[in-house]
Design a protein around this motif. Structure first.
Motif, PDB file in Angstrom:
ATOM      1  N   LEU A  14      21.125  41.498  24.448  1.00 43.16           N
ATOM      2  CA  LEU A  14      22.346  41.993  23.820  1.00 43.16           C
ATOM      3  C   LEU A  14      23.167  42.887  24.729  1.00 43.16           C
ATOM      4  CD1 LEU A  14      21.235  42.898  20.166  1.00 43.16           C
ATOM      5  CD2 LEU A  14      22.740  41.036  20.873  1.00 43.16           C
ATOM      6  N   PHE A  15      22.488  43.678  25.561  1.00 43.14           N
ATOM      7  CA  PHE A  15      23.196  44.710  26.309  1.00 43.14           C
ATOM      8  C   PHE A  15      23.182  44.504  27.822  1.00 43.14           C
ATOM      9  CE2 PHE A  15      22.077  46.678  22.259  1.00 43.14           C
ATOM     10  CZ  PHE A  15      23.262  47.281  21.906  1.00 43.14           C
ATOM     11  N   VAL A  16      22.035  44.234  28.404  1.00 50.24           N
ATOM     12  CA  VAL A  16      21.912  44.215  29.865  1.00 50.24           C
ATOM     13  C   VAL A  16      22.541  42.969  30.472  1.00 50.24           C
ATOM     14  CG1 VAL A  16      20.324  44.298  31.810  1.00 50.24           C
ATOM     15  CG2 VAL A  16      19.843  45.652  29.762  1.00 50.24           C
ATOM     16  N   LEU A  17      22.194  41.801  29.949  1.00 52.29           N
ATOM     17  CA  LEU A  17      22.683  40.559  30.559  1.00 52.29           C
ATOM     18  C   LEU A  17      24.205  40.412  30.470  1.00 52.29           C
ATOM     19  CD1 LEU A  17      19.915  37.993  29.525  1.00 52.29           C
ATOM     20  CD2 LEU A  17      20.213  39.206  31.703  1.00 52.29           C
ATOM     21  N   PRO A  18      24.833  40.640  29.303  1.00 51.99           N
ATOM     22  CA  PRO A  18      26.296  40.541  29.274  1.00 51.99           C
ATOM     23  C   PRO A  18      26.978  41.533  30.204  1.00 51.99           C
ATOM     24  CG  PRO A  18      25.405  40.532  27.047  1.00 51.99           C
ATOM     25  CD  PRO A  18      24.277  40.892  27.967  1.00 51.99           C
ATOM     26  N   LEU A  19      26.454  42.759  30.234  1.00 55.15           N
ATOM     27  CA  LEU A  19      27.060  43.764  31.110  1.00 55.15           C
ATOM     28  C   LEU A  19      26.895  43.384  32.568  1.00 55.15           C
ATOM     29  CD1 LEU A  19      28.499  46.501  31.209  1.00 55.15           C
ATOM     30  CD2 LEU A  19      26.250  47.570  31.362  1.00 55.15           C
ATOM     31  N   GLY A  20      25.736  42.878  32.934  1.00 55.28           N
ATOM     32  CA  GLY A  20      25.512  42.451  34.315  1.00 55.28           C
ATOM     33  C   GLY A  20      26.422  41.313  34.716  1.00 55.28           C
ATOM     34  N   ALA A  21      26.600  40.348  33.812  1.00 50.18           N
ATOM     35  CA  ALA A  21      27.488  39.218  34.112  1.00 50.18           C
ATOM     36  C   ALA A  21      28.927  39.694  34.285  1.00 50.18           C
ATOM     37  CB  ALA A  21      27.400  38.180  32.993  1.00 50.18           C
ATOM     38  N   HIS A  22      29.341  40.630  33.438  1.00 50.39           N
ATOM     39  CA  HIS A  22      30.714  41.127  33.566  1.00 50.39           C
ATOM     40  C   HIS A  22      30.888  41.931  34.846  1.00 50.39           C
ATOM     41  CE1 HIS A  22      34.433  43.377  32.468  1.00 50.39           C
ATOM     42  NE2 HIS A  22      34.732  42.195  31.955  1.00 50.39           N
ATOM     43  N   ALA A  23      29.838  42.648  35.260  1.00 49.25           N
ATOM     44  CA  ALA A  23      29.904  43.409  36.512  1.00 49.25           C
ATOM     45  C   ALA A  23      30.106  42.468  37.695  1.00 49.25           C
ATOM     46  CB  ALA A  23      28.634  44.231  36.688  1.00 49.25           C
ATOM     47  N   VAL A  24      29.424  41.335  37.693  1.00 51.44           N
ATOM     48  CA  VAL A  24      29.586  40.357  38.774  1.00 51.44           C
ATOM     49  C   VAL A  24      31.006  39.818  38.782  1.00 51.44           C
ATOM     50  CG1 VAL A  24      28.849  38.108  39.622  1.00 51.44           C
ATOM     51  CG2 VAL A  24      27.145  39.749  38.815  1.00 51.44           C
ATOM     52  N   TRP A  25      31.499  39.453  37.594  1.00 50.86           N
ATOM     53  CA  TRP A  25      32.867  38.931  37.501  1.00 50.86           C
ATOM     54  C   TRP A  25      33.875  39.973  37.968  1.00 50.86           C
ATOM     55  CZ3 TRP A  25      37.061  40.613  34.550  1.00 50.86           C
ATOM     56  CH2 TRP A  25      38.164  39.746  34.529  1.00 50.86           C
ATOM     57  N   TRP A  26      33.672  41.238  37.571  1.00 47.47           N
ATOM     58  CA  TRP A  26      34.599  42.313  37.943  1.00 47.47           C
ATOM     59  C   TRP A  26      34.611  42.523  39.454  1.00 47.47           C
ATOM     60  CZ3 TRP A  26      38.060  44.754  34.879  1.00 47.47           C
ATOM     61  CH2 TRP A  26      38.644  45.933  35.353  1.00 47.47           C
ATOM     62  N   ALA A  27      33.437  42.442  40.078  1.00 47.79           N
ATOM     63  CA  ALA A  27      33.338  42.646  41.520  1.00 47.79           C
ATOM     64  C   ALA A  27      34.044  41.547  42.299  1.00 47.79           C
ATOM     65  CB  ALA A  27      31.872  42.717  41.932  1.00 47.79           C
ATOM     66  N   MET A  28      34.178  40.373  41.703  1.00 44.88           N
ATOM     67  CA  MET A  28      34.824  39.247  42.380  1.00 44.88           C
ATOM     68  C   MET A  28      36.343  39.311  42.294  1.00 44.88           C
ATOM     69  SD  MET A  28      32.224  36.213  41.150  1.00 44.88           S
ATOM     70  CE  MET A  28      33.194  34.914  41.922  1.00 44.88           C
ATOM     71  N   ARG A  29      36.879  40.188  41.454  1.00 42.77           N
ATOM     72  CA  ARG A  29      38.328  40.303  41.332  1.00 42.77           C
ATOM     73  C   ARG A  29      38.914  40.890  42.608  1.00 42.77           C
ATOM     74  NH1 ARG A  29      39.869  43.750  36.324  1.00 42.77           N
ATOM     75  NH2 ARG A  29      41.956  43.161  37.040  1.00 42.77           N
ATOM     76  N   ASP A  30      40.117  40.492  42.937  1.00 42.72           N
ATOM     77  CA  ASP A  30      40.780  41.036  44.125  1.00 42.72           C
ATOM     78  C   ASP A  30      42.028  41.836  43.758  1.00 42.72           C
ATOM     79  OD1 ASP A  30      42.462  39.040  43.286  1.00 42.72           O
ATOM     80  OD2 ASP A  30      42.374  37.864  45.145  1.00 42.72           O
ATOM     81  N   ASP A  31      42.166  42.148  42.454  1.00 45.50           N
ATOM     82  CA  ASP A  31      43.361  42.862  42.002  1.00 45.50           C
ATOM     83  C   ASP A  31      43.026  44.226  41.412  1.00 45.50           C
ATOM     84  OD1 ASP A  31      42.034  41.829  39.815  1.00 45.50           O
ATOM     85  OD2 ASP A  31      43.852  41.307  38.711  1.00 45.50           O
ATOM     86  N   VAL A  32      41.836  44.754  41.707  1.00 40.34           N
ATOM     87  CA  VAL A  32      41.449  46.070  41.204  1.00 40.34           C
ATOM     88  C   VAL A  32      41.943  47.137  42.175  1.00 40.34           C
ATOM     89  CG1 VAL A  32      39.530  47.569  40.552  1.00 40.34           C
ATOM     90  CG2 VAL A  32      39.431  45.120  40.036  1.00 40.34           C
ATOM     91  N   ALA A  33      42.745  48.082  41.689  1.00 39.55           N
ATOM     92  CA  ALA A  33      43.296  49.136  42.549  1.00 39.55           C
ATOM     93  C   ALA A  33      42.174  49.996  43.112  1.00 39.55           C
ATOM     94  CB  ALA A  33      44.283  49.987  41.766  1.00 39.55           C
ATOM     95  N   ALA A  34      42.295  50.347  44.377  1.00 43.67           N
ATOM     96  CA  ALA A  34      41.248  51.133  45.034  1.00 43.67           C
ATOM     97  C   ALA A  34      41.239  52.581  44.567  1.00 43.67           C
ATOM     98  CB  ALA A  34      41.422  51.068  46.550  1.00 43.67           C
ATOM     99  N   ASN A  35      42.424  53.111  44.193  1.00 47.13           N
ATOM    100  CA  ASN A  35      42.480  54.507  43.767  1.00 47.13           C
ATOM    101  C   ASN A  35      43.702  54.723  42.879  1.00 47.13           C
ATOM    102  OD1 ASN A  35      44.801  55.051  45.536  1.00 47.13           O
ATOM    103  ND2 ASN A  35      43.300  54.924  47.201  1.00 47.13           N
ATOM    104  N   TYR A  36      43.815  55.950  42.381  1.00 48.05           N
ATOM    105  CA  TYR A  36      44.883  56.318  41.454  1.00 48.05           C
ATOM    106  C   TYR A  36      46.264  56.058  42.043  1.00 48.05           C
ATOM    107  CZ  TYR A  36      47.489  59.303  38.162  1.00 48.05           C
ATOM    108  OH  TYR A  36      48.378  59.781  37.242  1.00 48.05           O
ATOM    109  N   ARG A  37      46.464  56.445  43.317  1.00 48.67           N
ATOM    110  CA  ARG A  37      47.786  56.352  43.916  1.00 48.67           C
ATOM    111  C   ARG A  37      48.205  54.914  44.181  1.00 48.67           C
ATOM    112  NH1 ARG A  37      47.612  61.390  48.299  1.00 48.67           N
ATOM    113  NH2 ARG A  37      47.465  63.064  46.726  1.00 48.67           N
ATOM    114  N   GLN A  38      47.266  54.054  44.451  1.00 46.58           N
ATOM    115  CA  GLN A  38      47.594  52.663  44.736  1.00 46.58           C
ATOM    116  C   GLN A  38      47.820  51.840  43.472  1.00 46.58           C
ATOM    117  OE1 GLN A  38      44.630  50.924  47.282  1.00 46.58           O
ATOM    118  NE2 GLN A  38      45.064  52.297  48.997  1.00 46.58           N
TER     119      GLN A  38
END
Length: 251
Positions: A14-38
């Motif tokens: 219920l908790f670990v596997l969905p979160l882990g899968a979403h973490a992998v998907w999130w890490a593959m994104r190339d549109d996540v801002a590196a910091n507040y100013r960017q």
């Protein structure tokens, strides 16, 4: 009776596997801002200009938070505009500067570059009736000074919006399951009503809990992560991914 091993497997599923899968998907994104100013904090153009919107407006928005925290959490805020007003008013609870912020960002602005989505929209006379109640709820929020903010398990930005919704149950909506901190309550208030007042909520200081309500559905909260189902608008709720199924009703 469920054995400890089976219970552990259920928790992992219920908790670990969905979160882990979403973490992998999130890490593959190339549109996540590196910091507040960017990050892009500009309007997502979800609201019409006030001059084109003479009627009163009440809205609640949610957007993913920045960097790695976006794996599991949304930030939420409230927007109001009285009939004939020439601007929108946005209310946020943040962990820096003035904790309860008014008009700190565009009313429908992106959050760390992530576009918001609408949770509630009420217009016209119904909105006009609710605005004084919302303003009173904002003013009465008990955790509004510096030092009151706690990103996990709460009280935080989502605890603030949950307070507003609990104070104004006519909003008749549930925050996203990924609104980390929405179920936080002090230990003196372990058992109470859900924000919509259509069910019961048990909260162990935000570390664990259970909510059963007509609007909120059934939610199991573990360390701020929520898994559950919505029967009214059929959907499942899983950590990281949030709600999967029919969208909640937006007025």
């Amino acid at each position: 009776m469920m054995s400890l091993a089976r219970l552990l497997l259920v928790m992992i599923g219920l908790f670990v596997l969905p979160l882990g899968a979403h973490a992998v998907w999130w890490a593959m994104r190339d549109d996540v801002a590196a910091n507040y100013r960017q990050a892009d904090w500009s309007s997502a153009r979800l609201l019409s200009p006030p001059a084109e919107t003479p009627q009163a407006i009440v809205a609640v928005y949610a957007a993913r938070v920045g960097r790695w925290r976006g794996i599991f959490a949304h930030h939420t805020w409230v927007v109001v505009k009285e009939a004939g007003a020439d601007r929108y008013t946005r209310y946020d609870k943040v962990g820096w500067g003035s904790p309860v912020r008014t008009n700190g960002w565009a009313p429908d602005g992106r959050w760390f570059g992530n576009a918001p989505r609408l949770i509630v929209l009420i217009e016209g006379e119904a909105a006009q009736r609710l605005i004084p109640q919302i303003q009173a709820a904002v003013a009465s929020y008990p955790y509004r000074v510096s030092g009151d903010y706690n990103a996990w398990p709460g009280p935080n930005s989502n605890t603030f919006v949950a307070h507003v919704m609990r104070s104004v149950p006519e909003l008749s909506a549930a925050l996203p399951p990924t609104a980390l901190g929405k179920n936080w309550q002090p230990f003196r208030d372990i058992v109470g009503l859900t924000p919509s007042r259509t069910g019961v909520q048990i909260s162990l200081g935000g570390y664990a809990g259970l909510s059963v309500g007509w609007i909120e559905g059934i939610e199991v909260d573990l360390l701020g992560l929520v898994a559950g189902i919505d029967i009214r608008r059929p959907a499942i709720k899983i950590p990281g991914w949030g709600r999967i199924g029919m969208e909640p009703i937006v007025w």
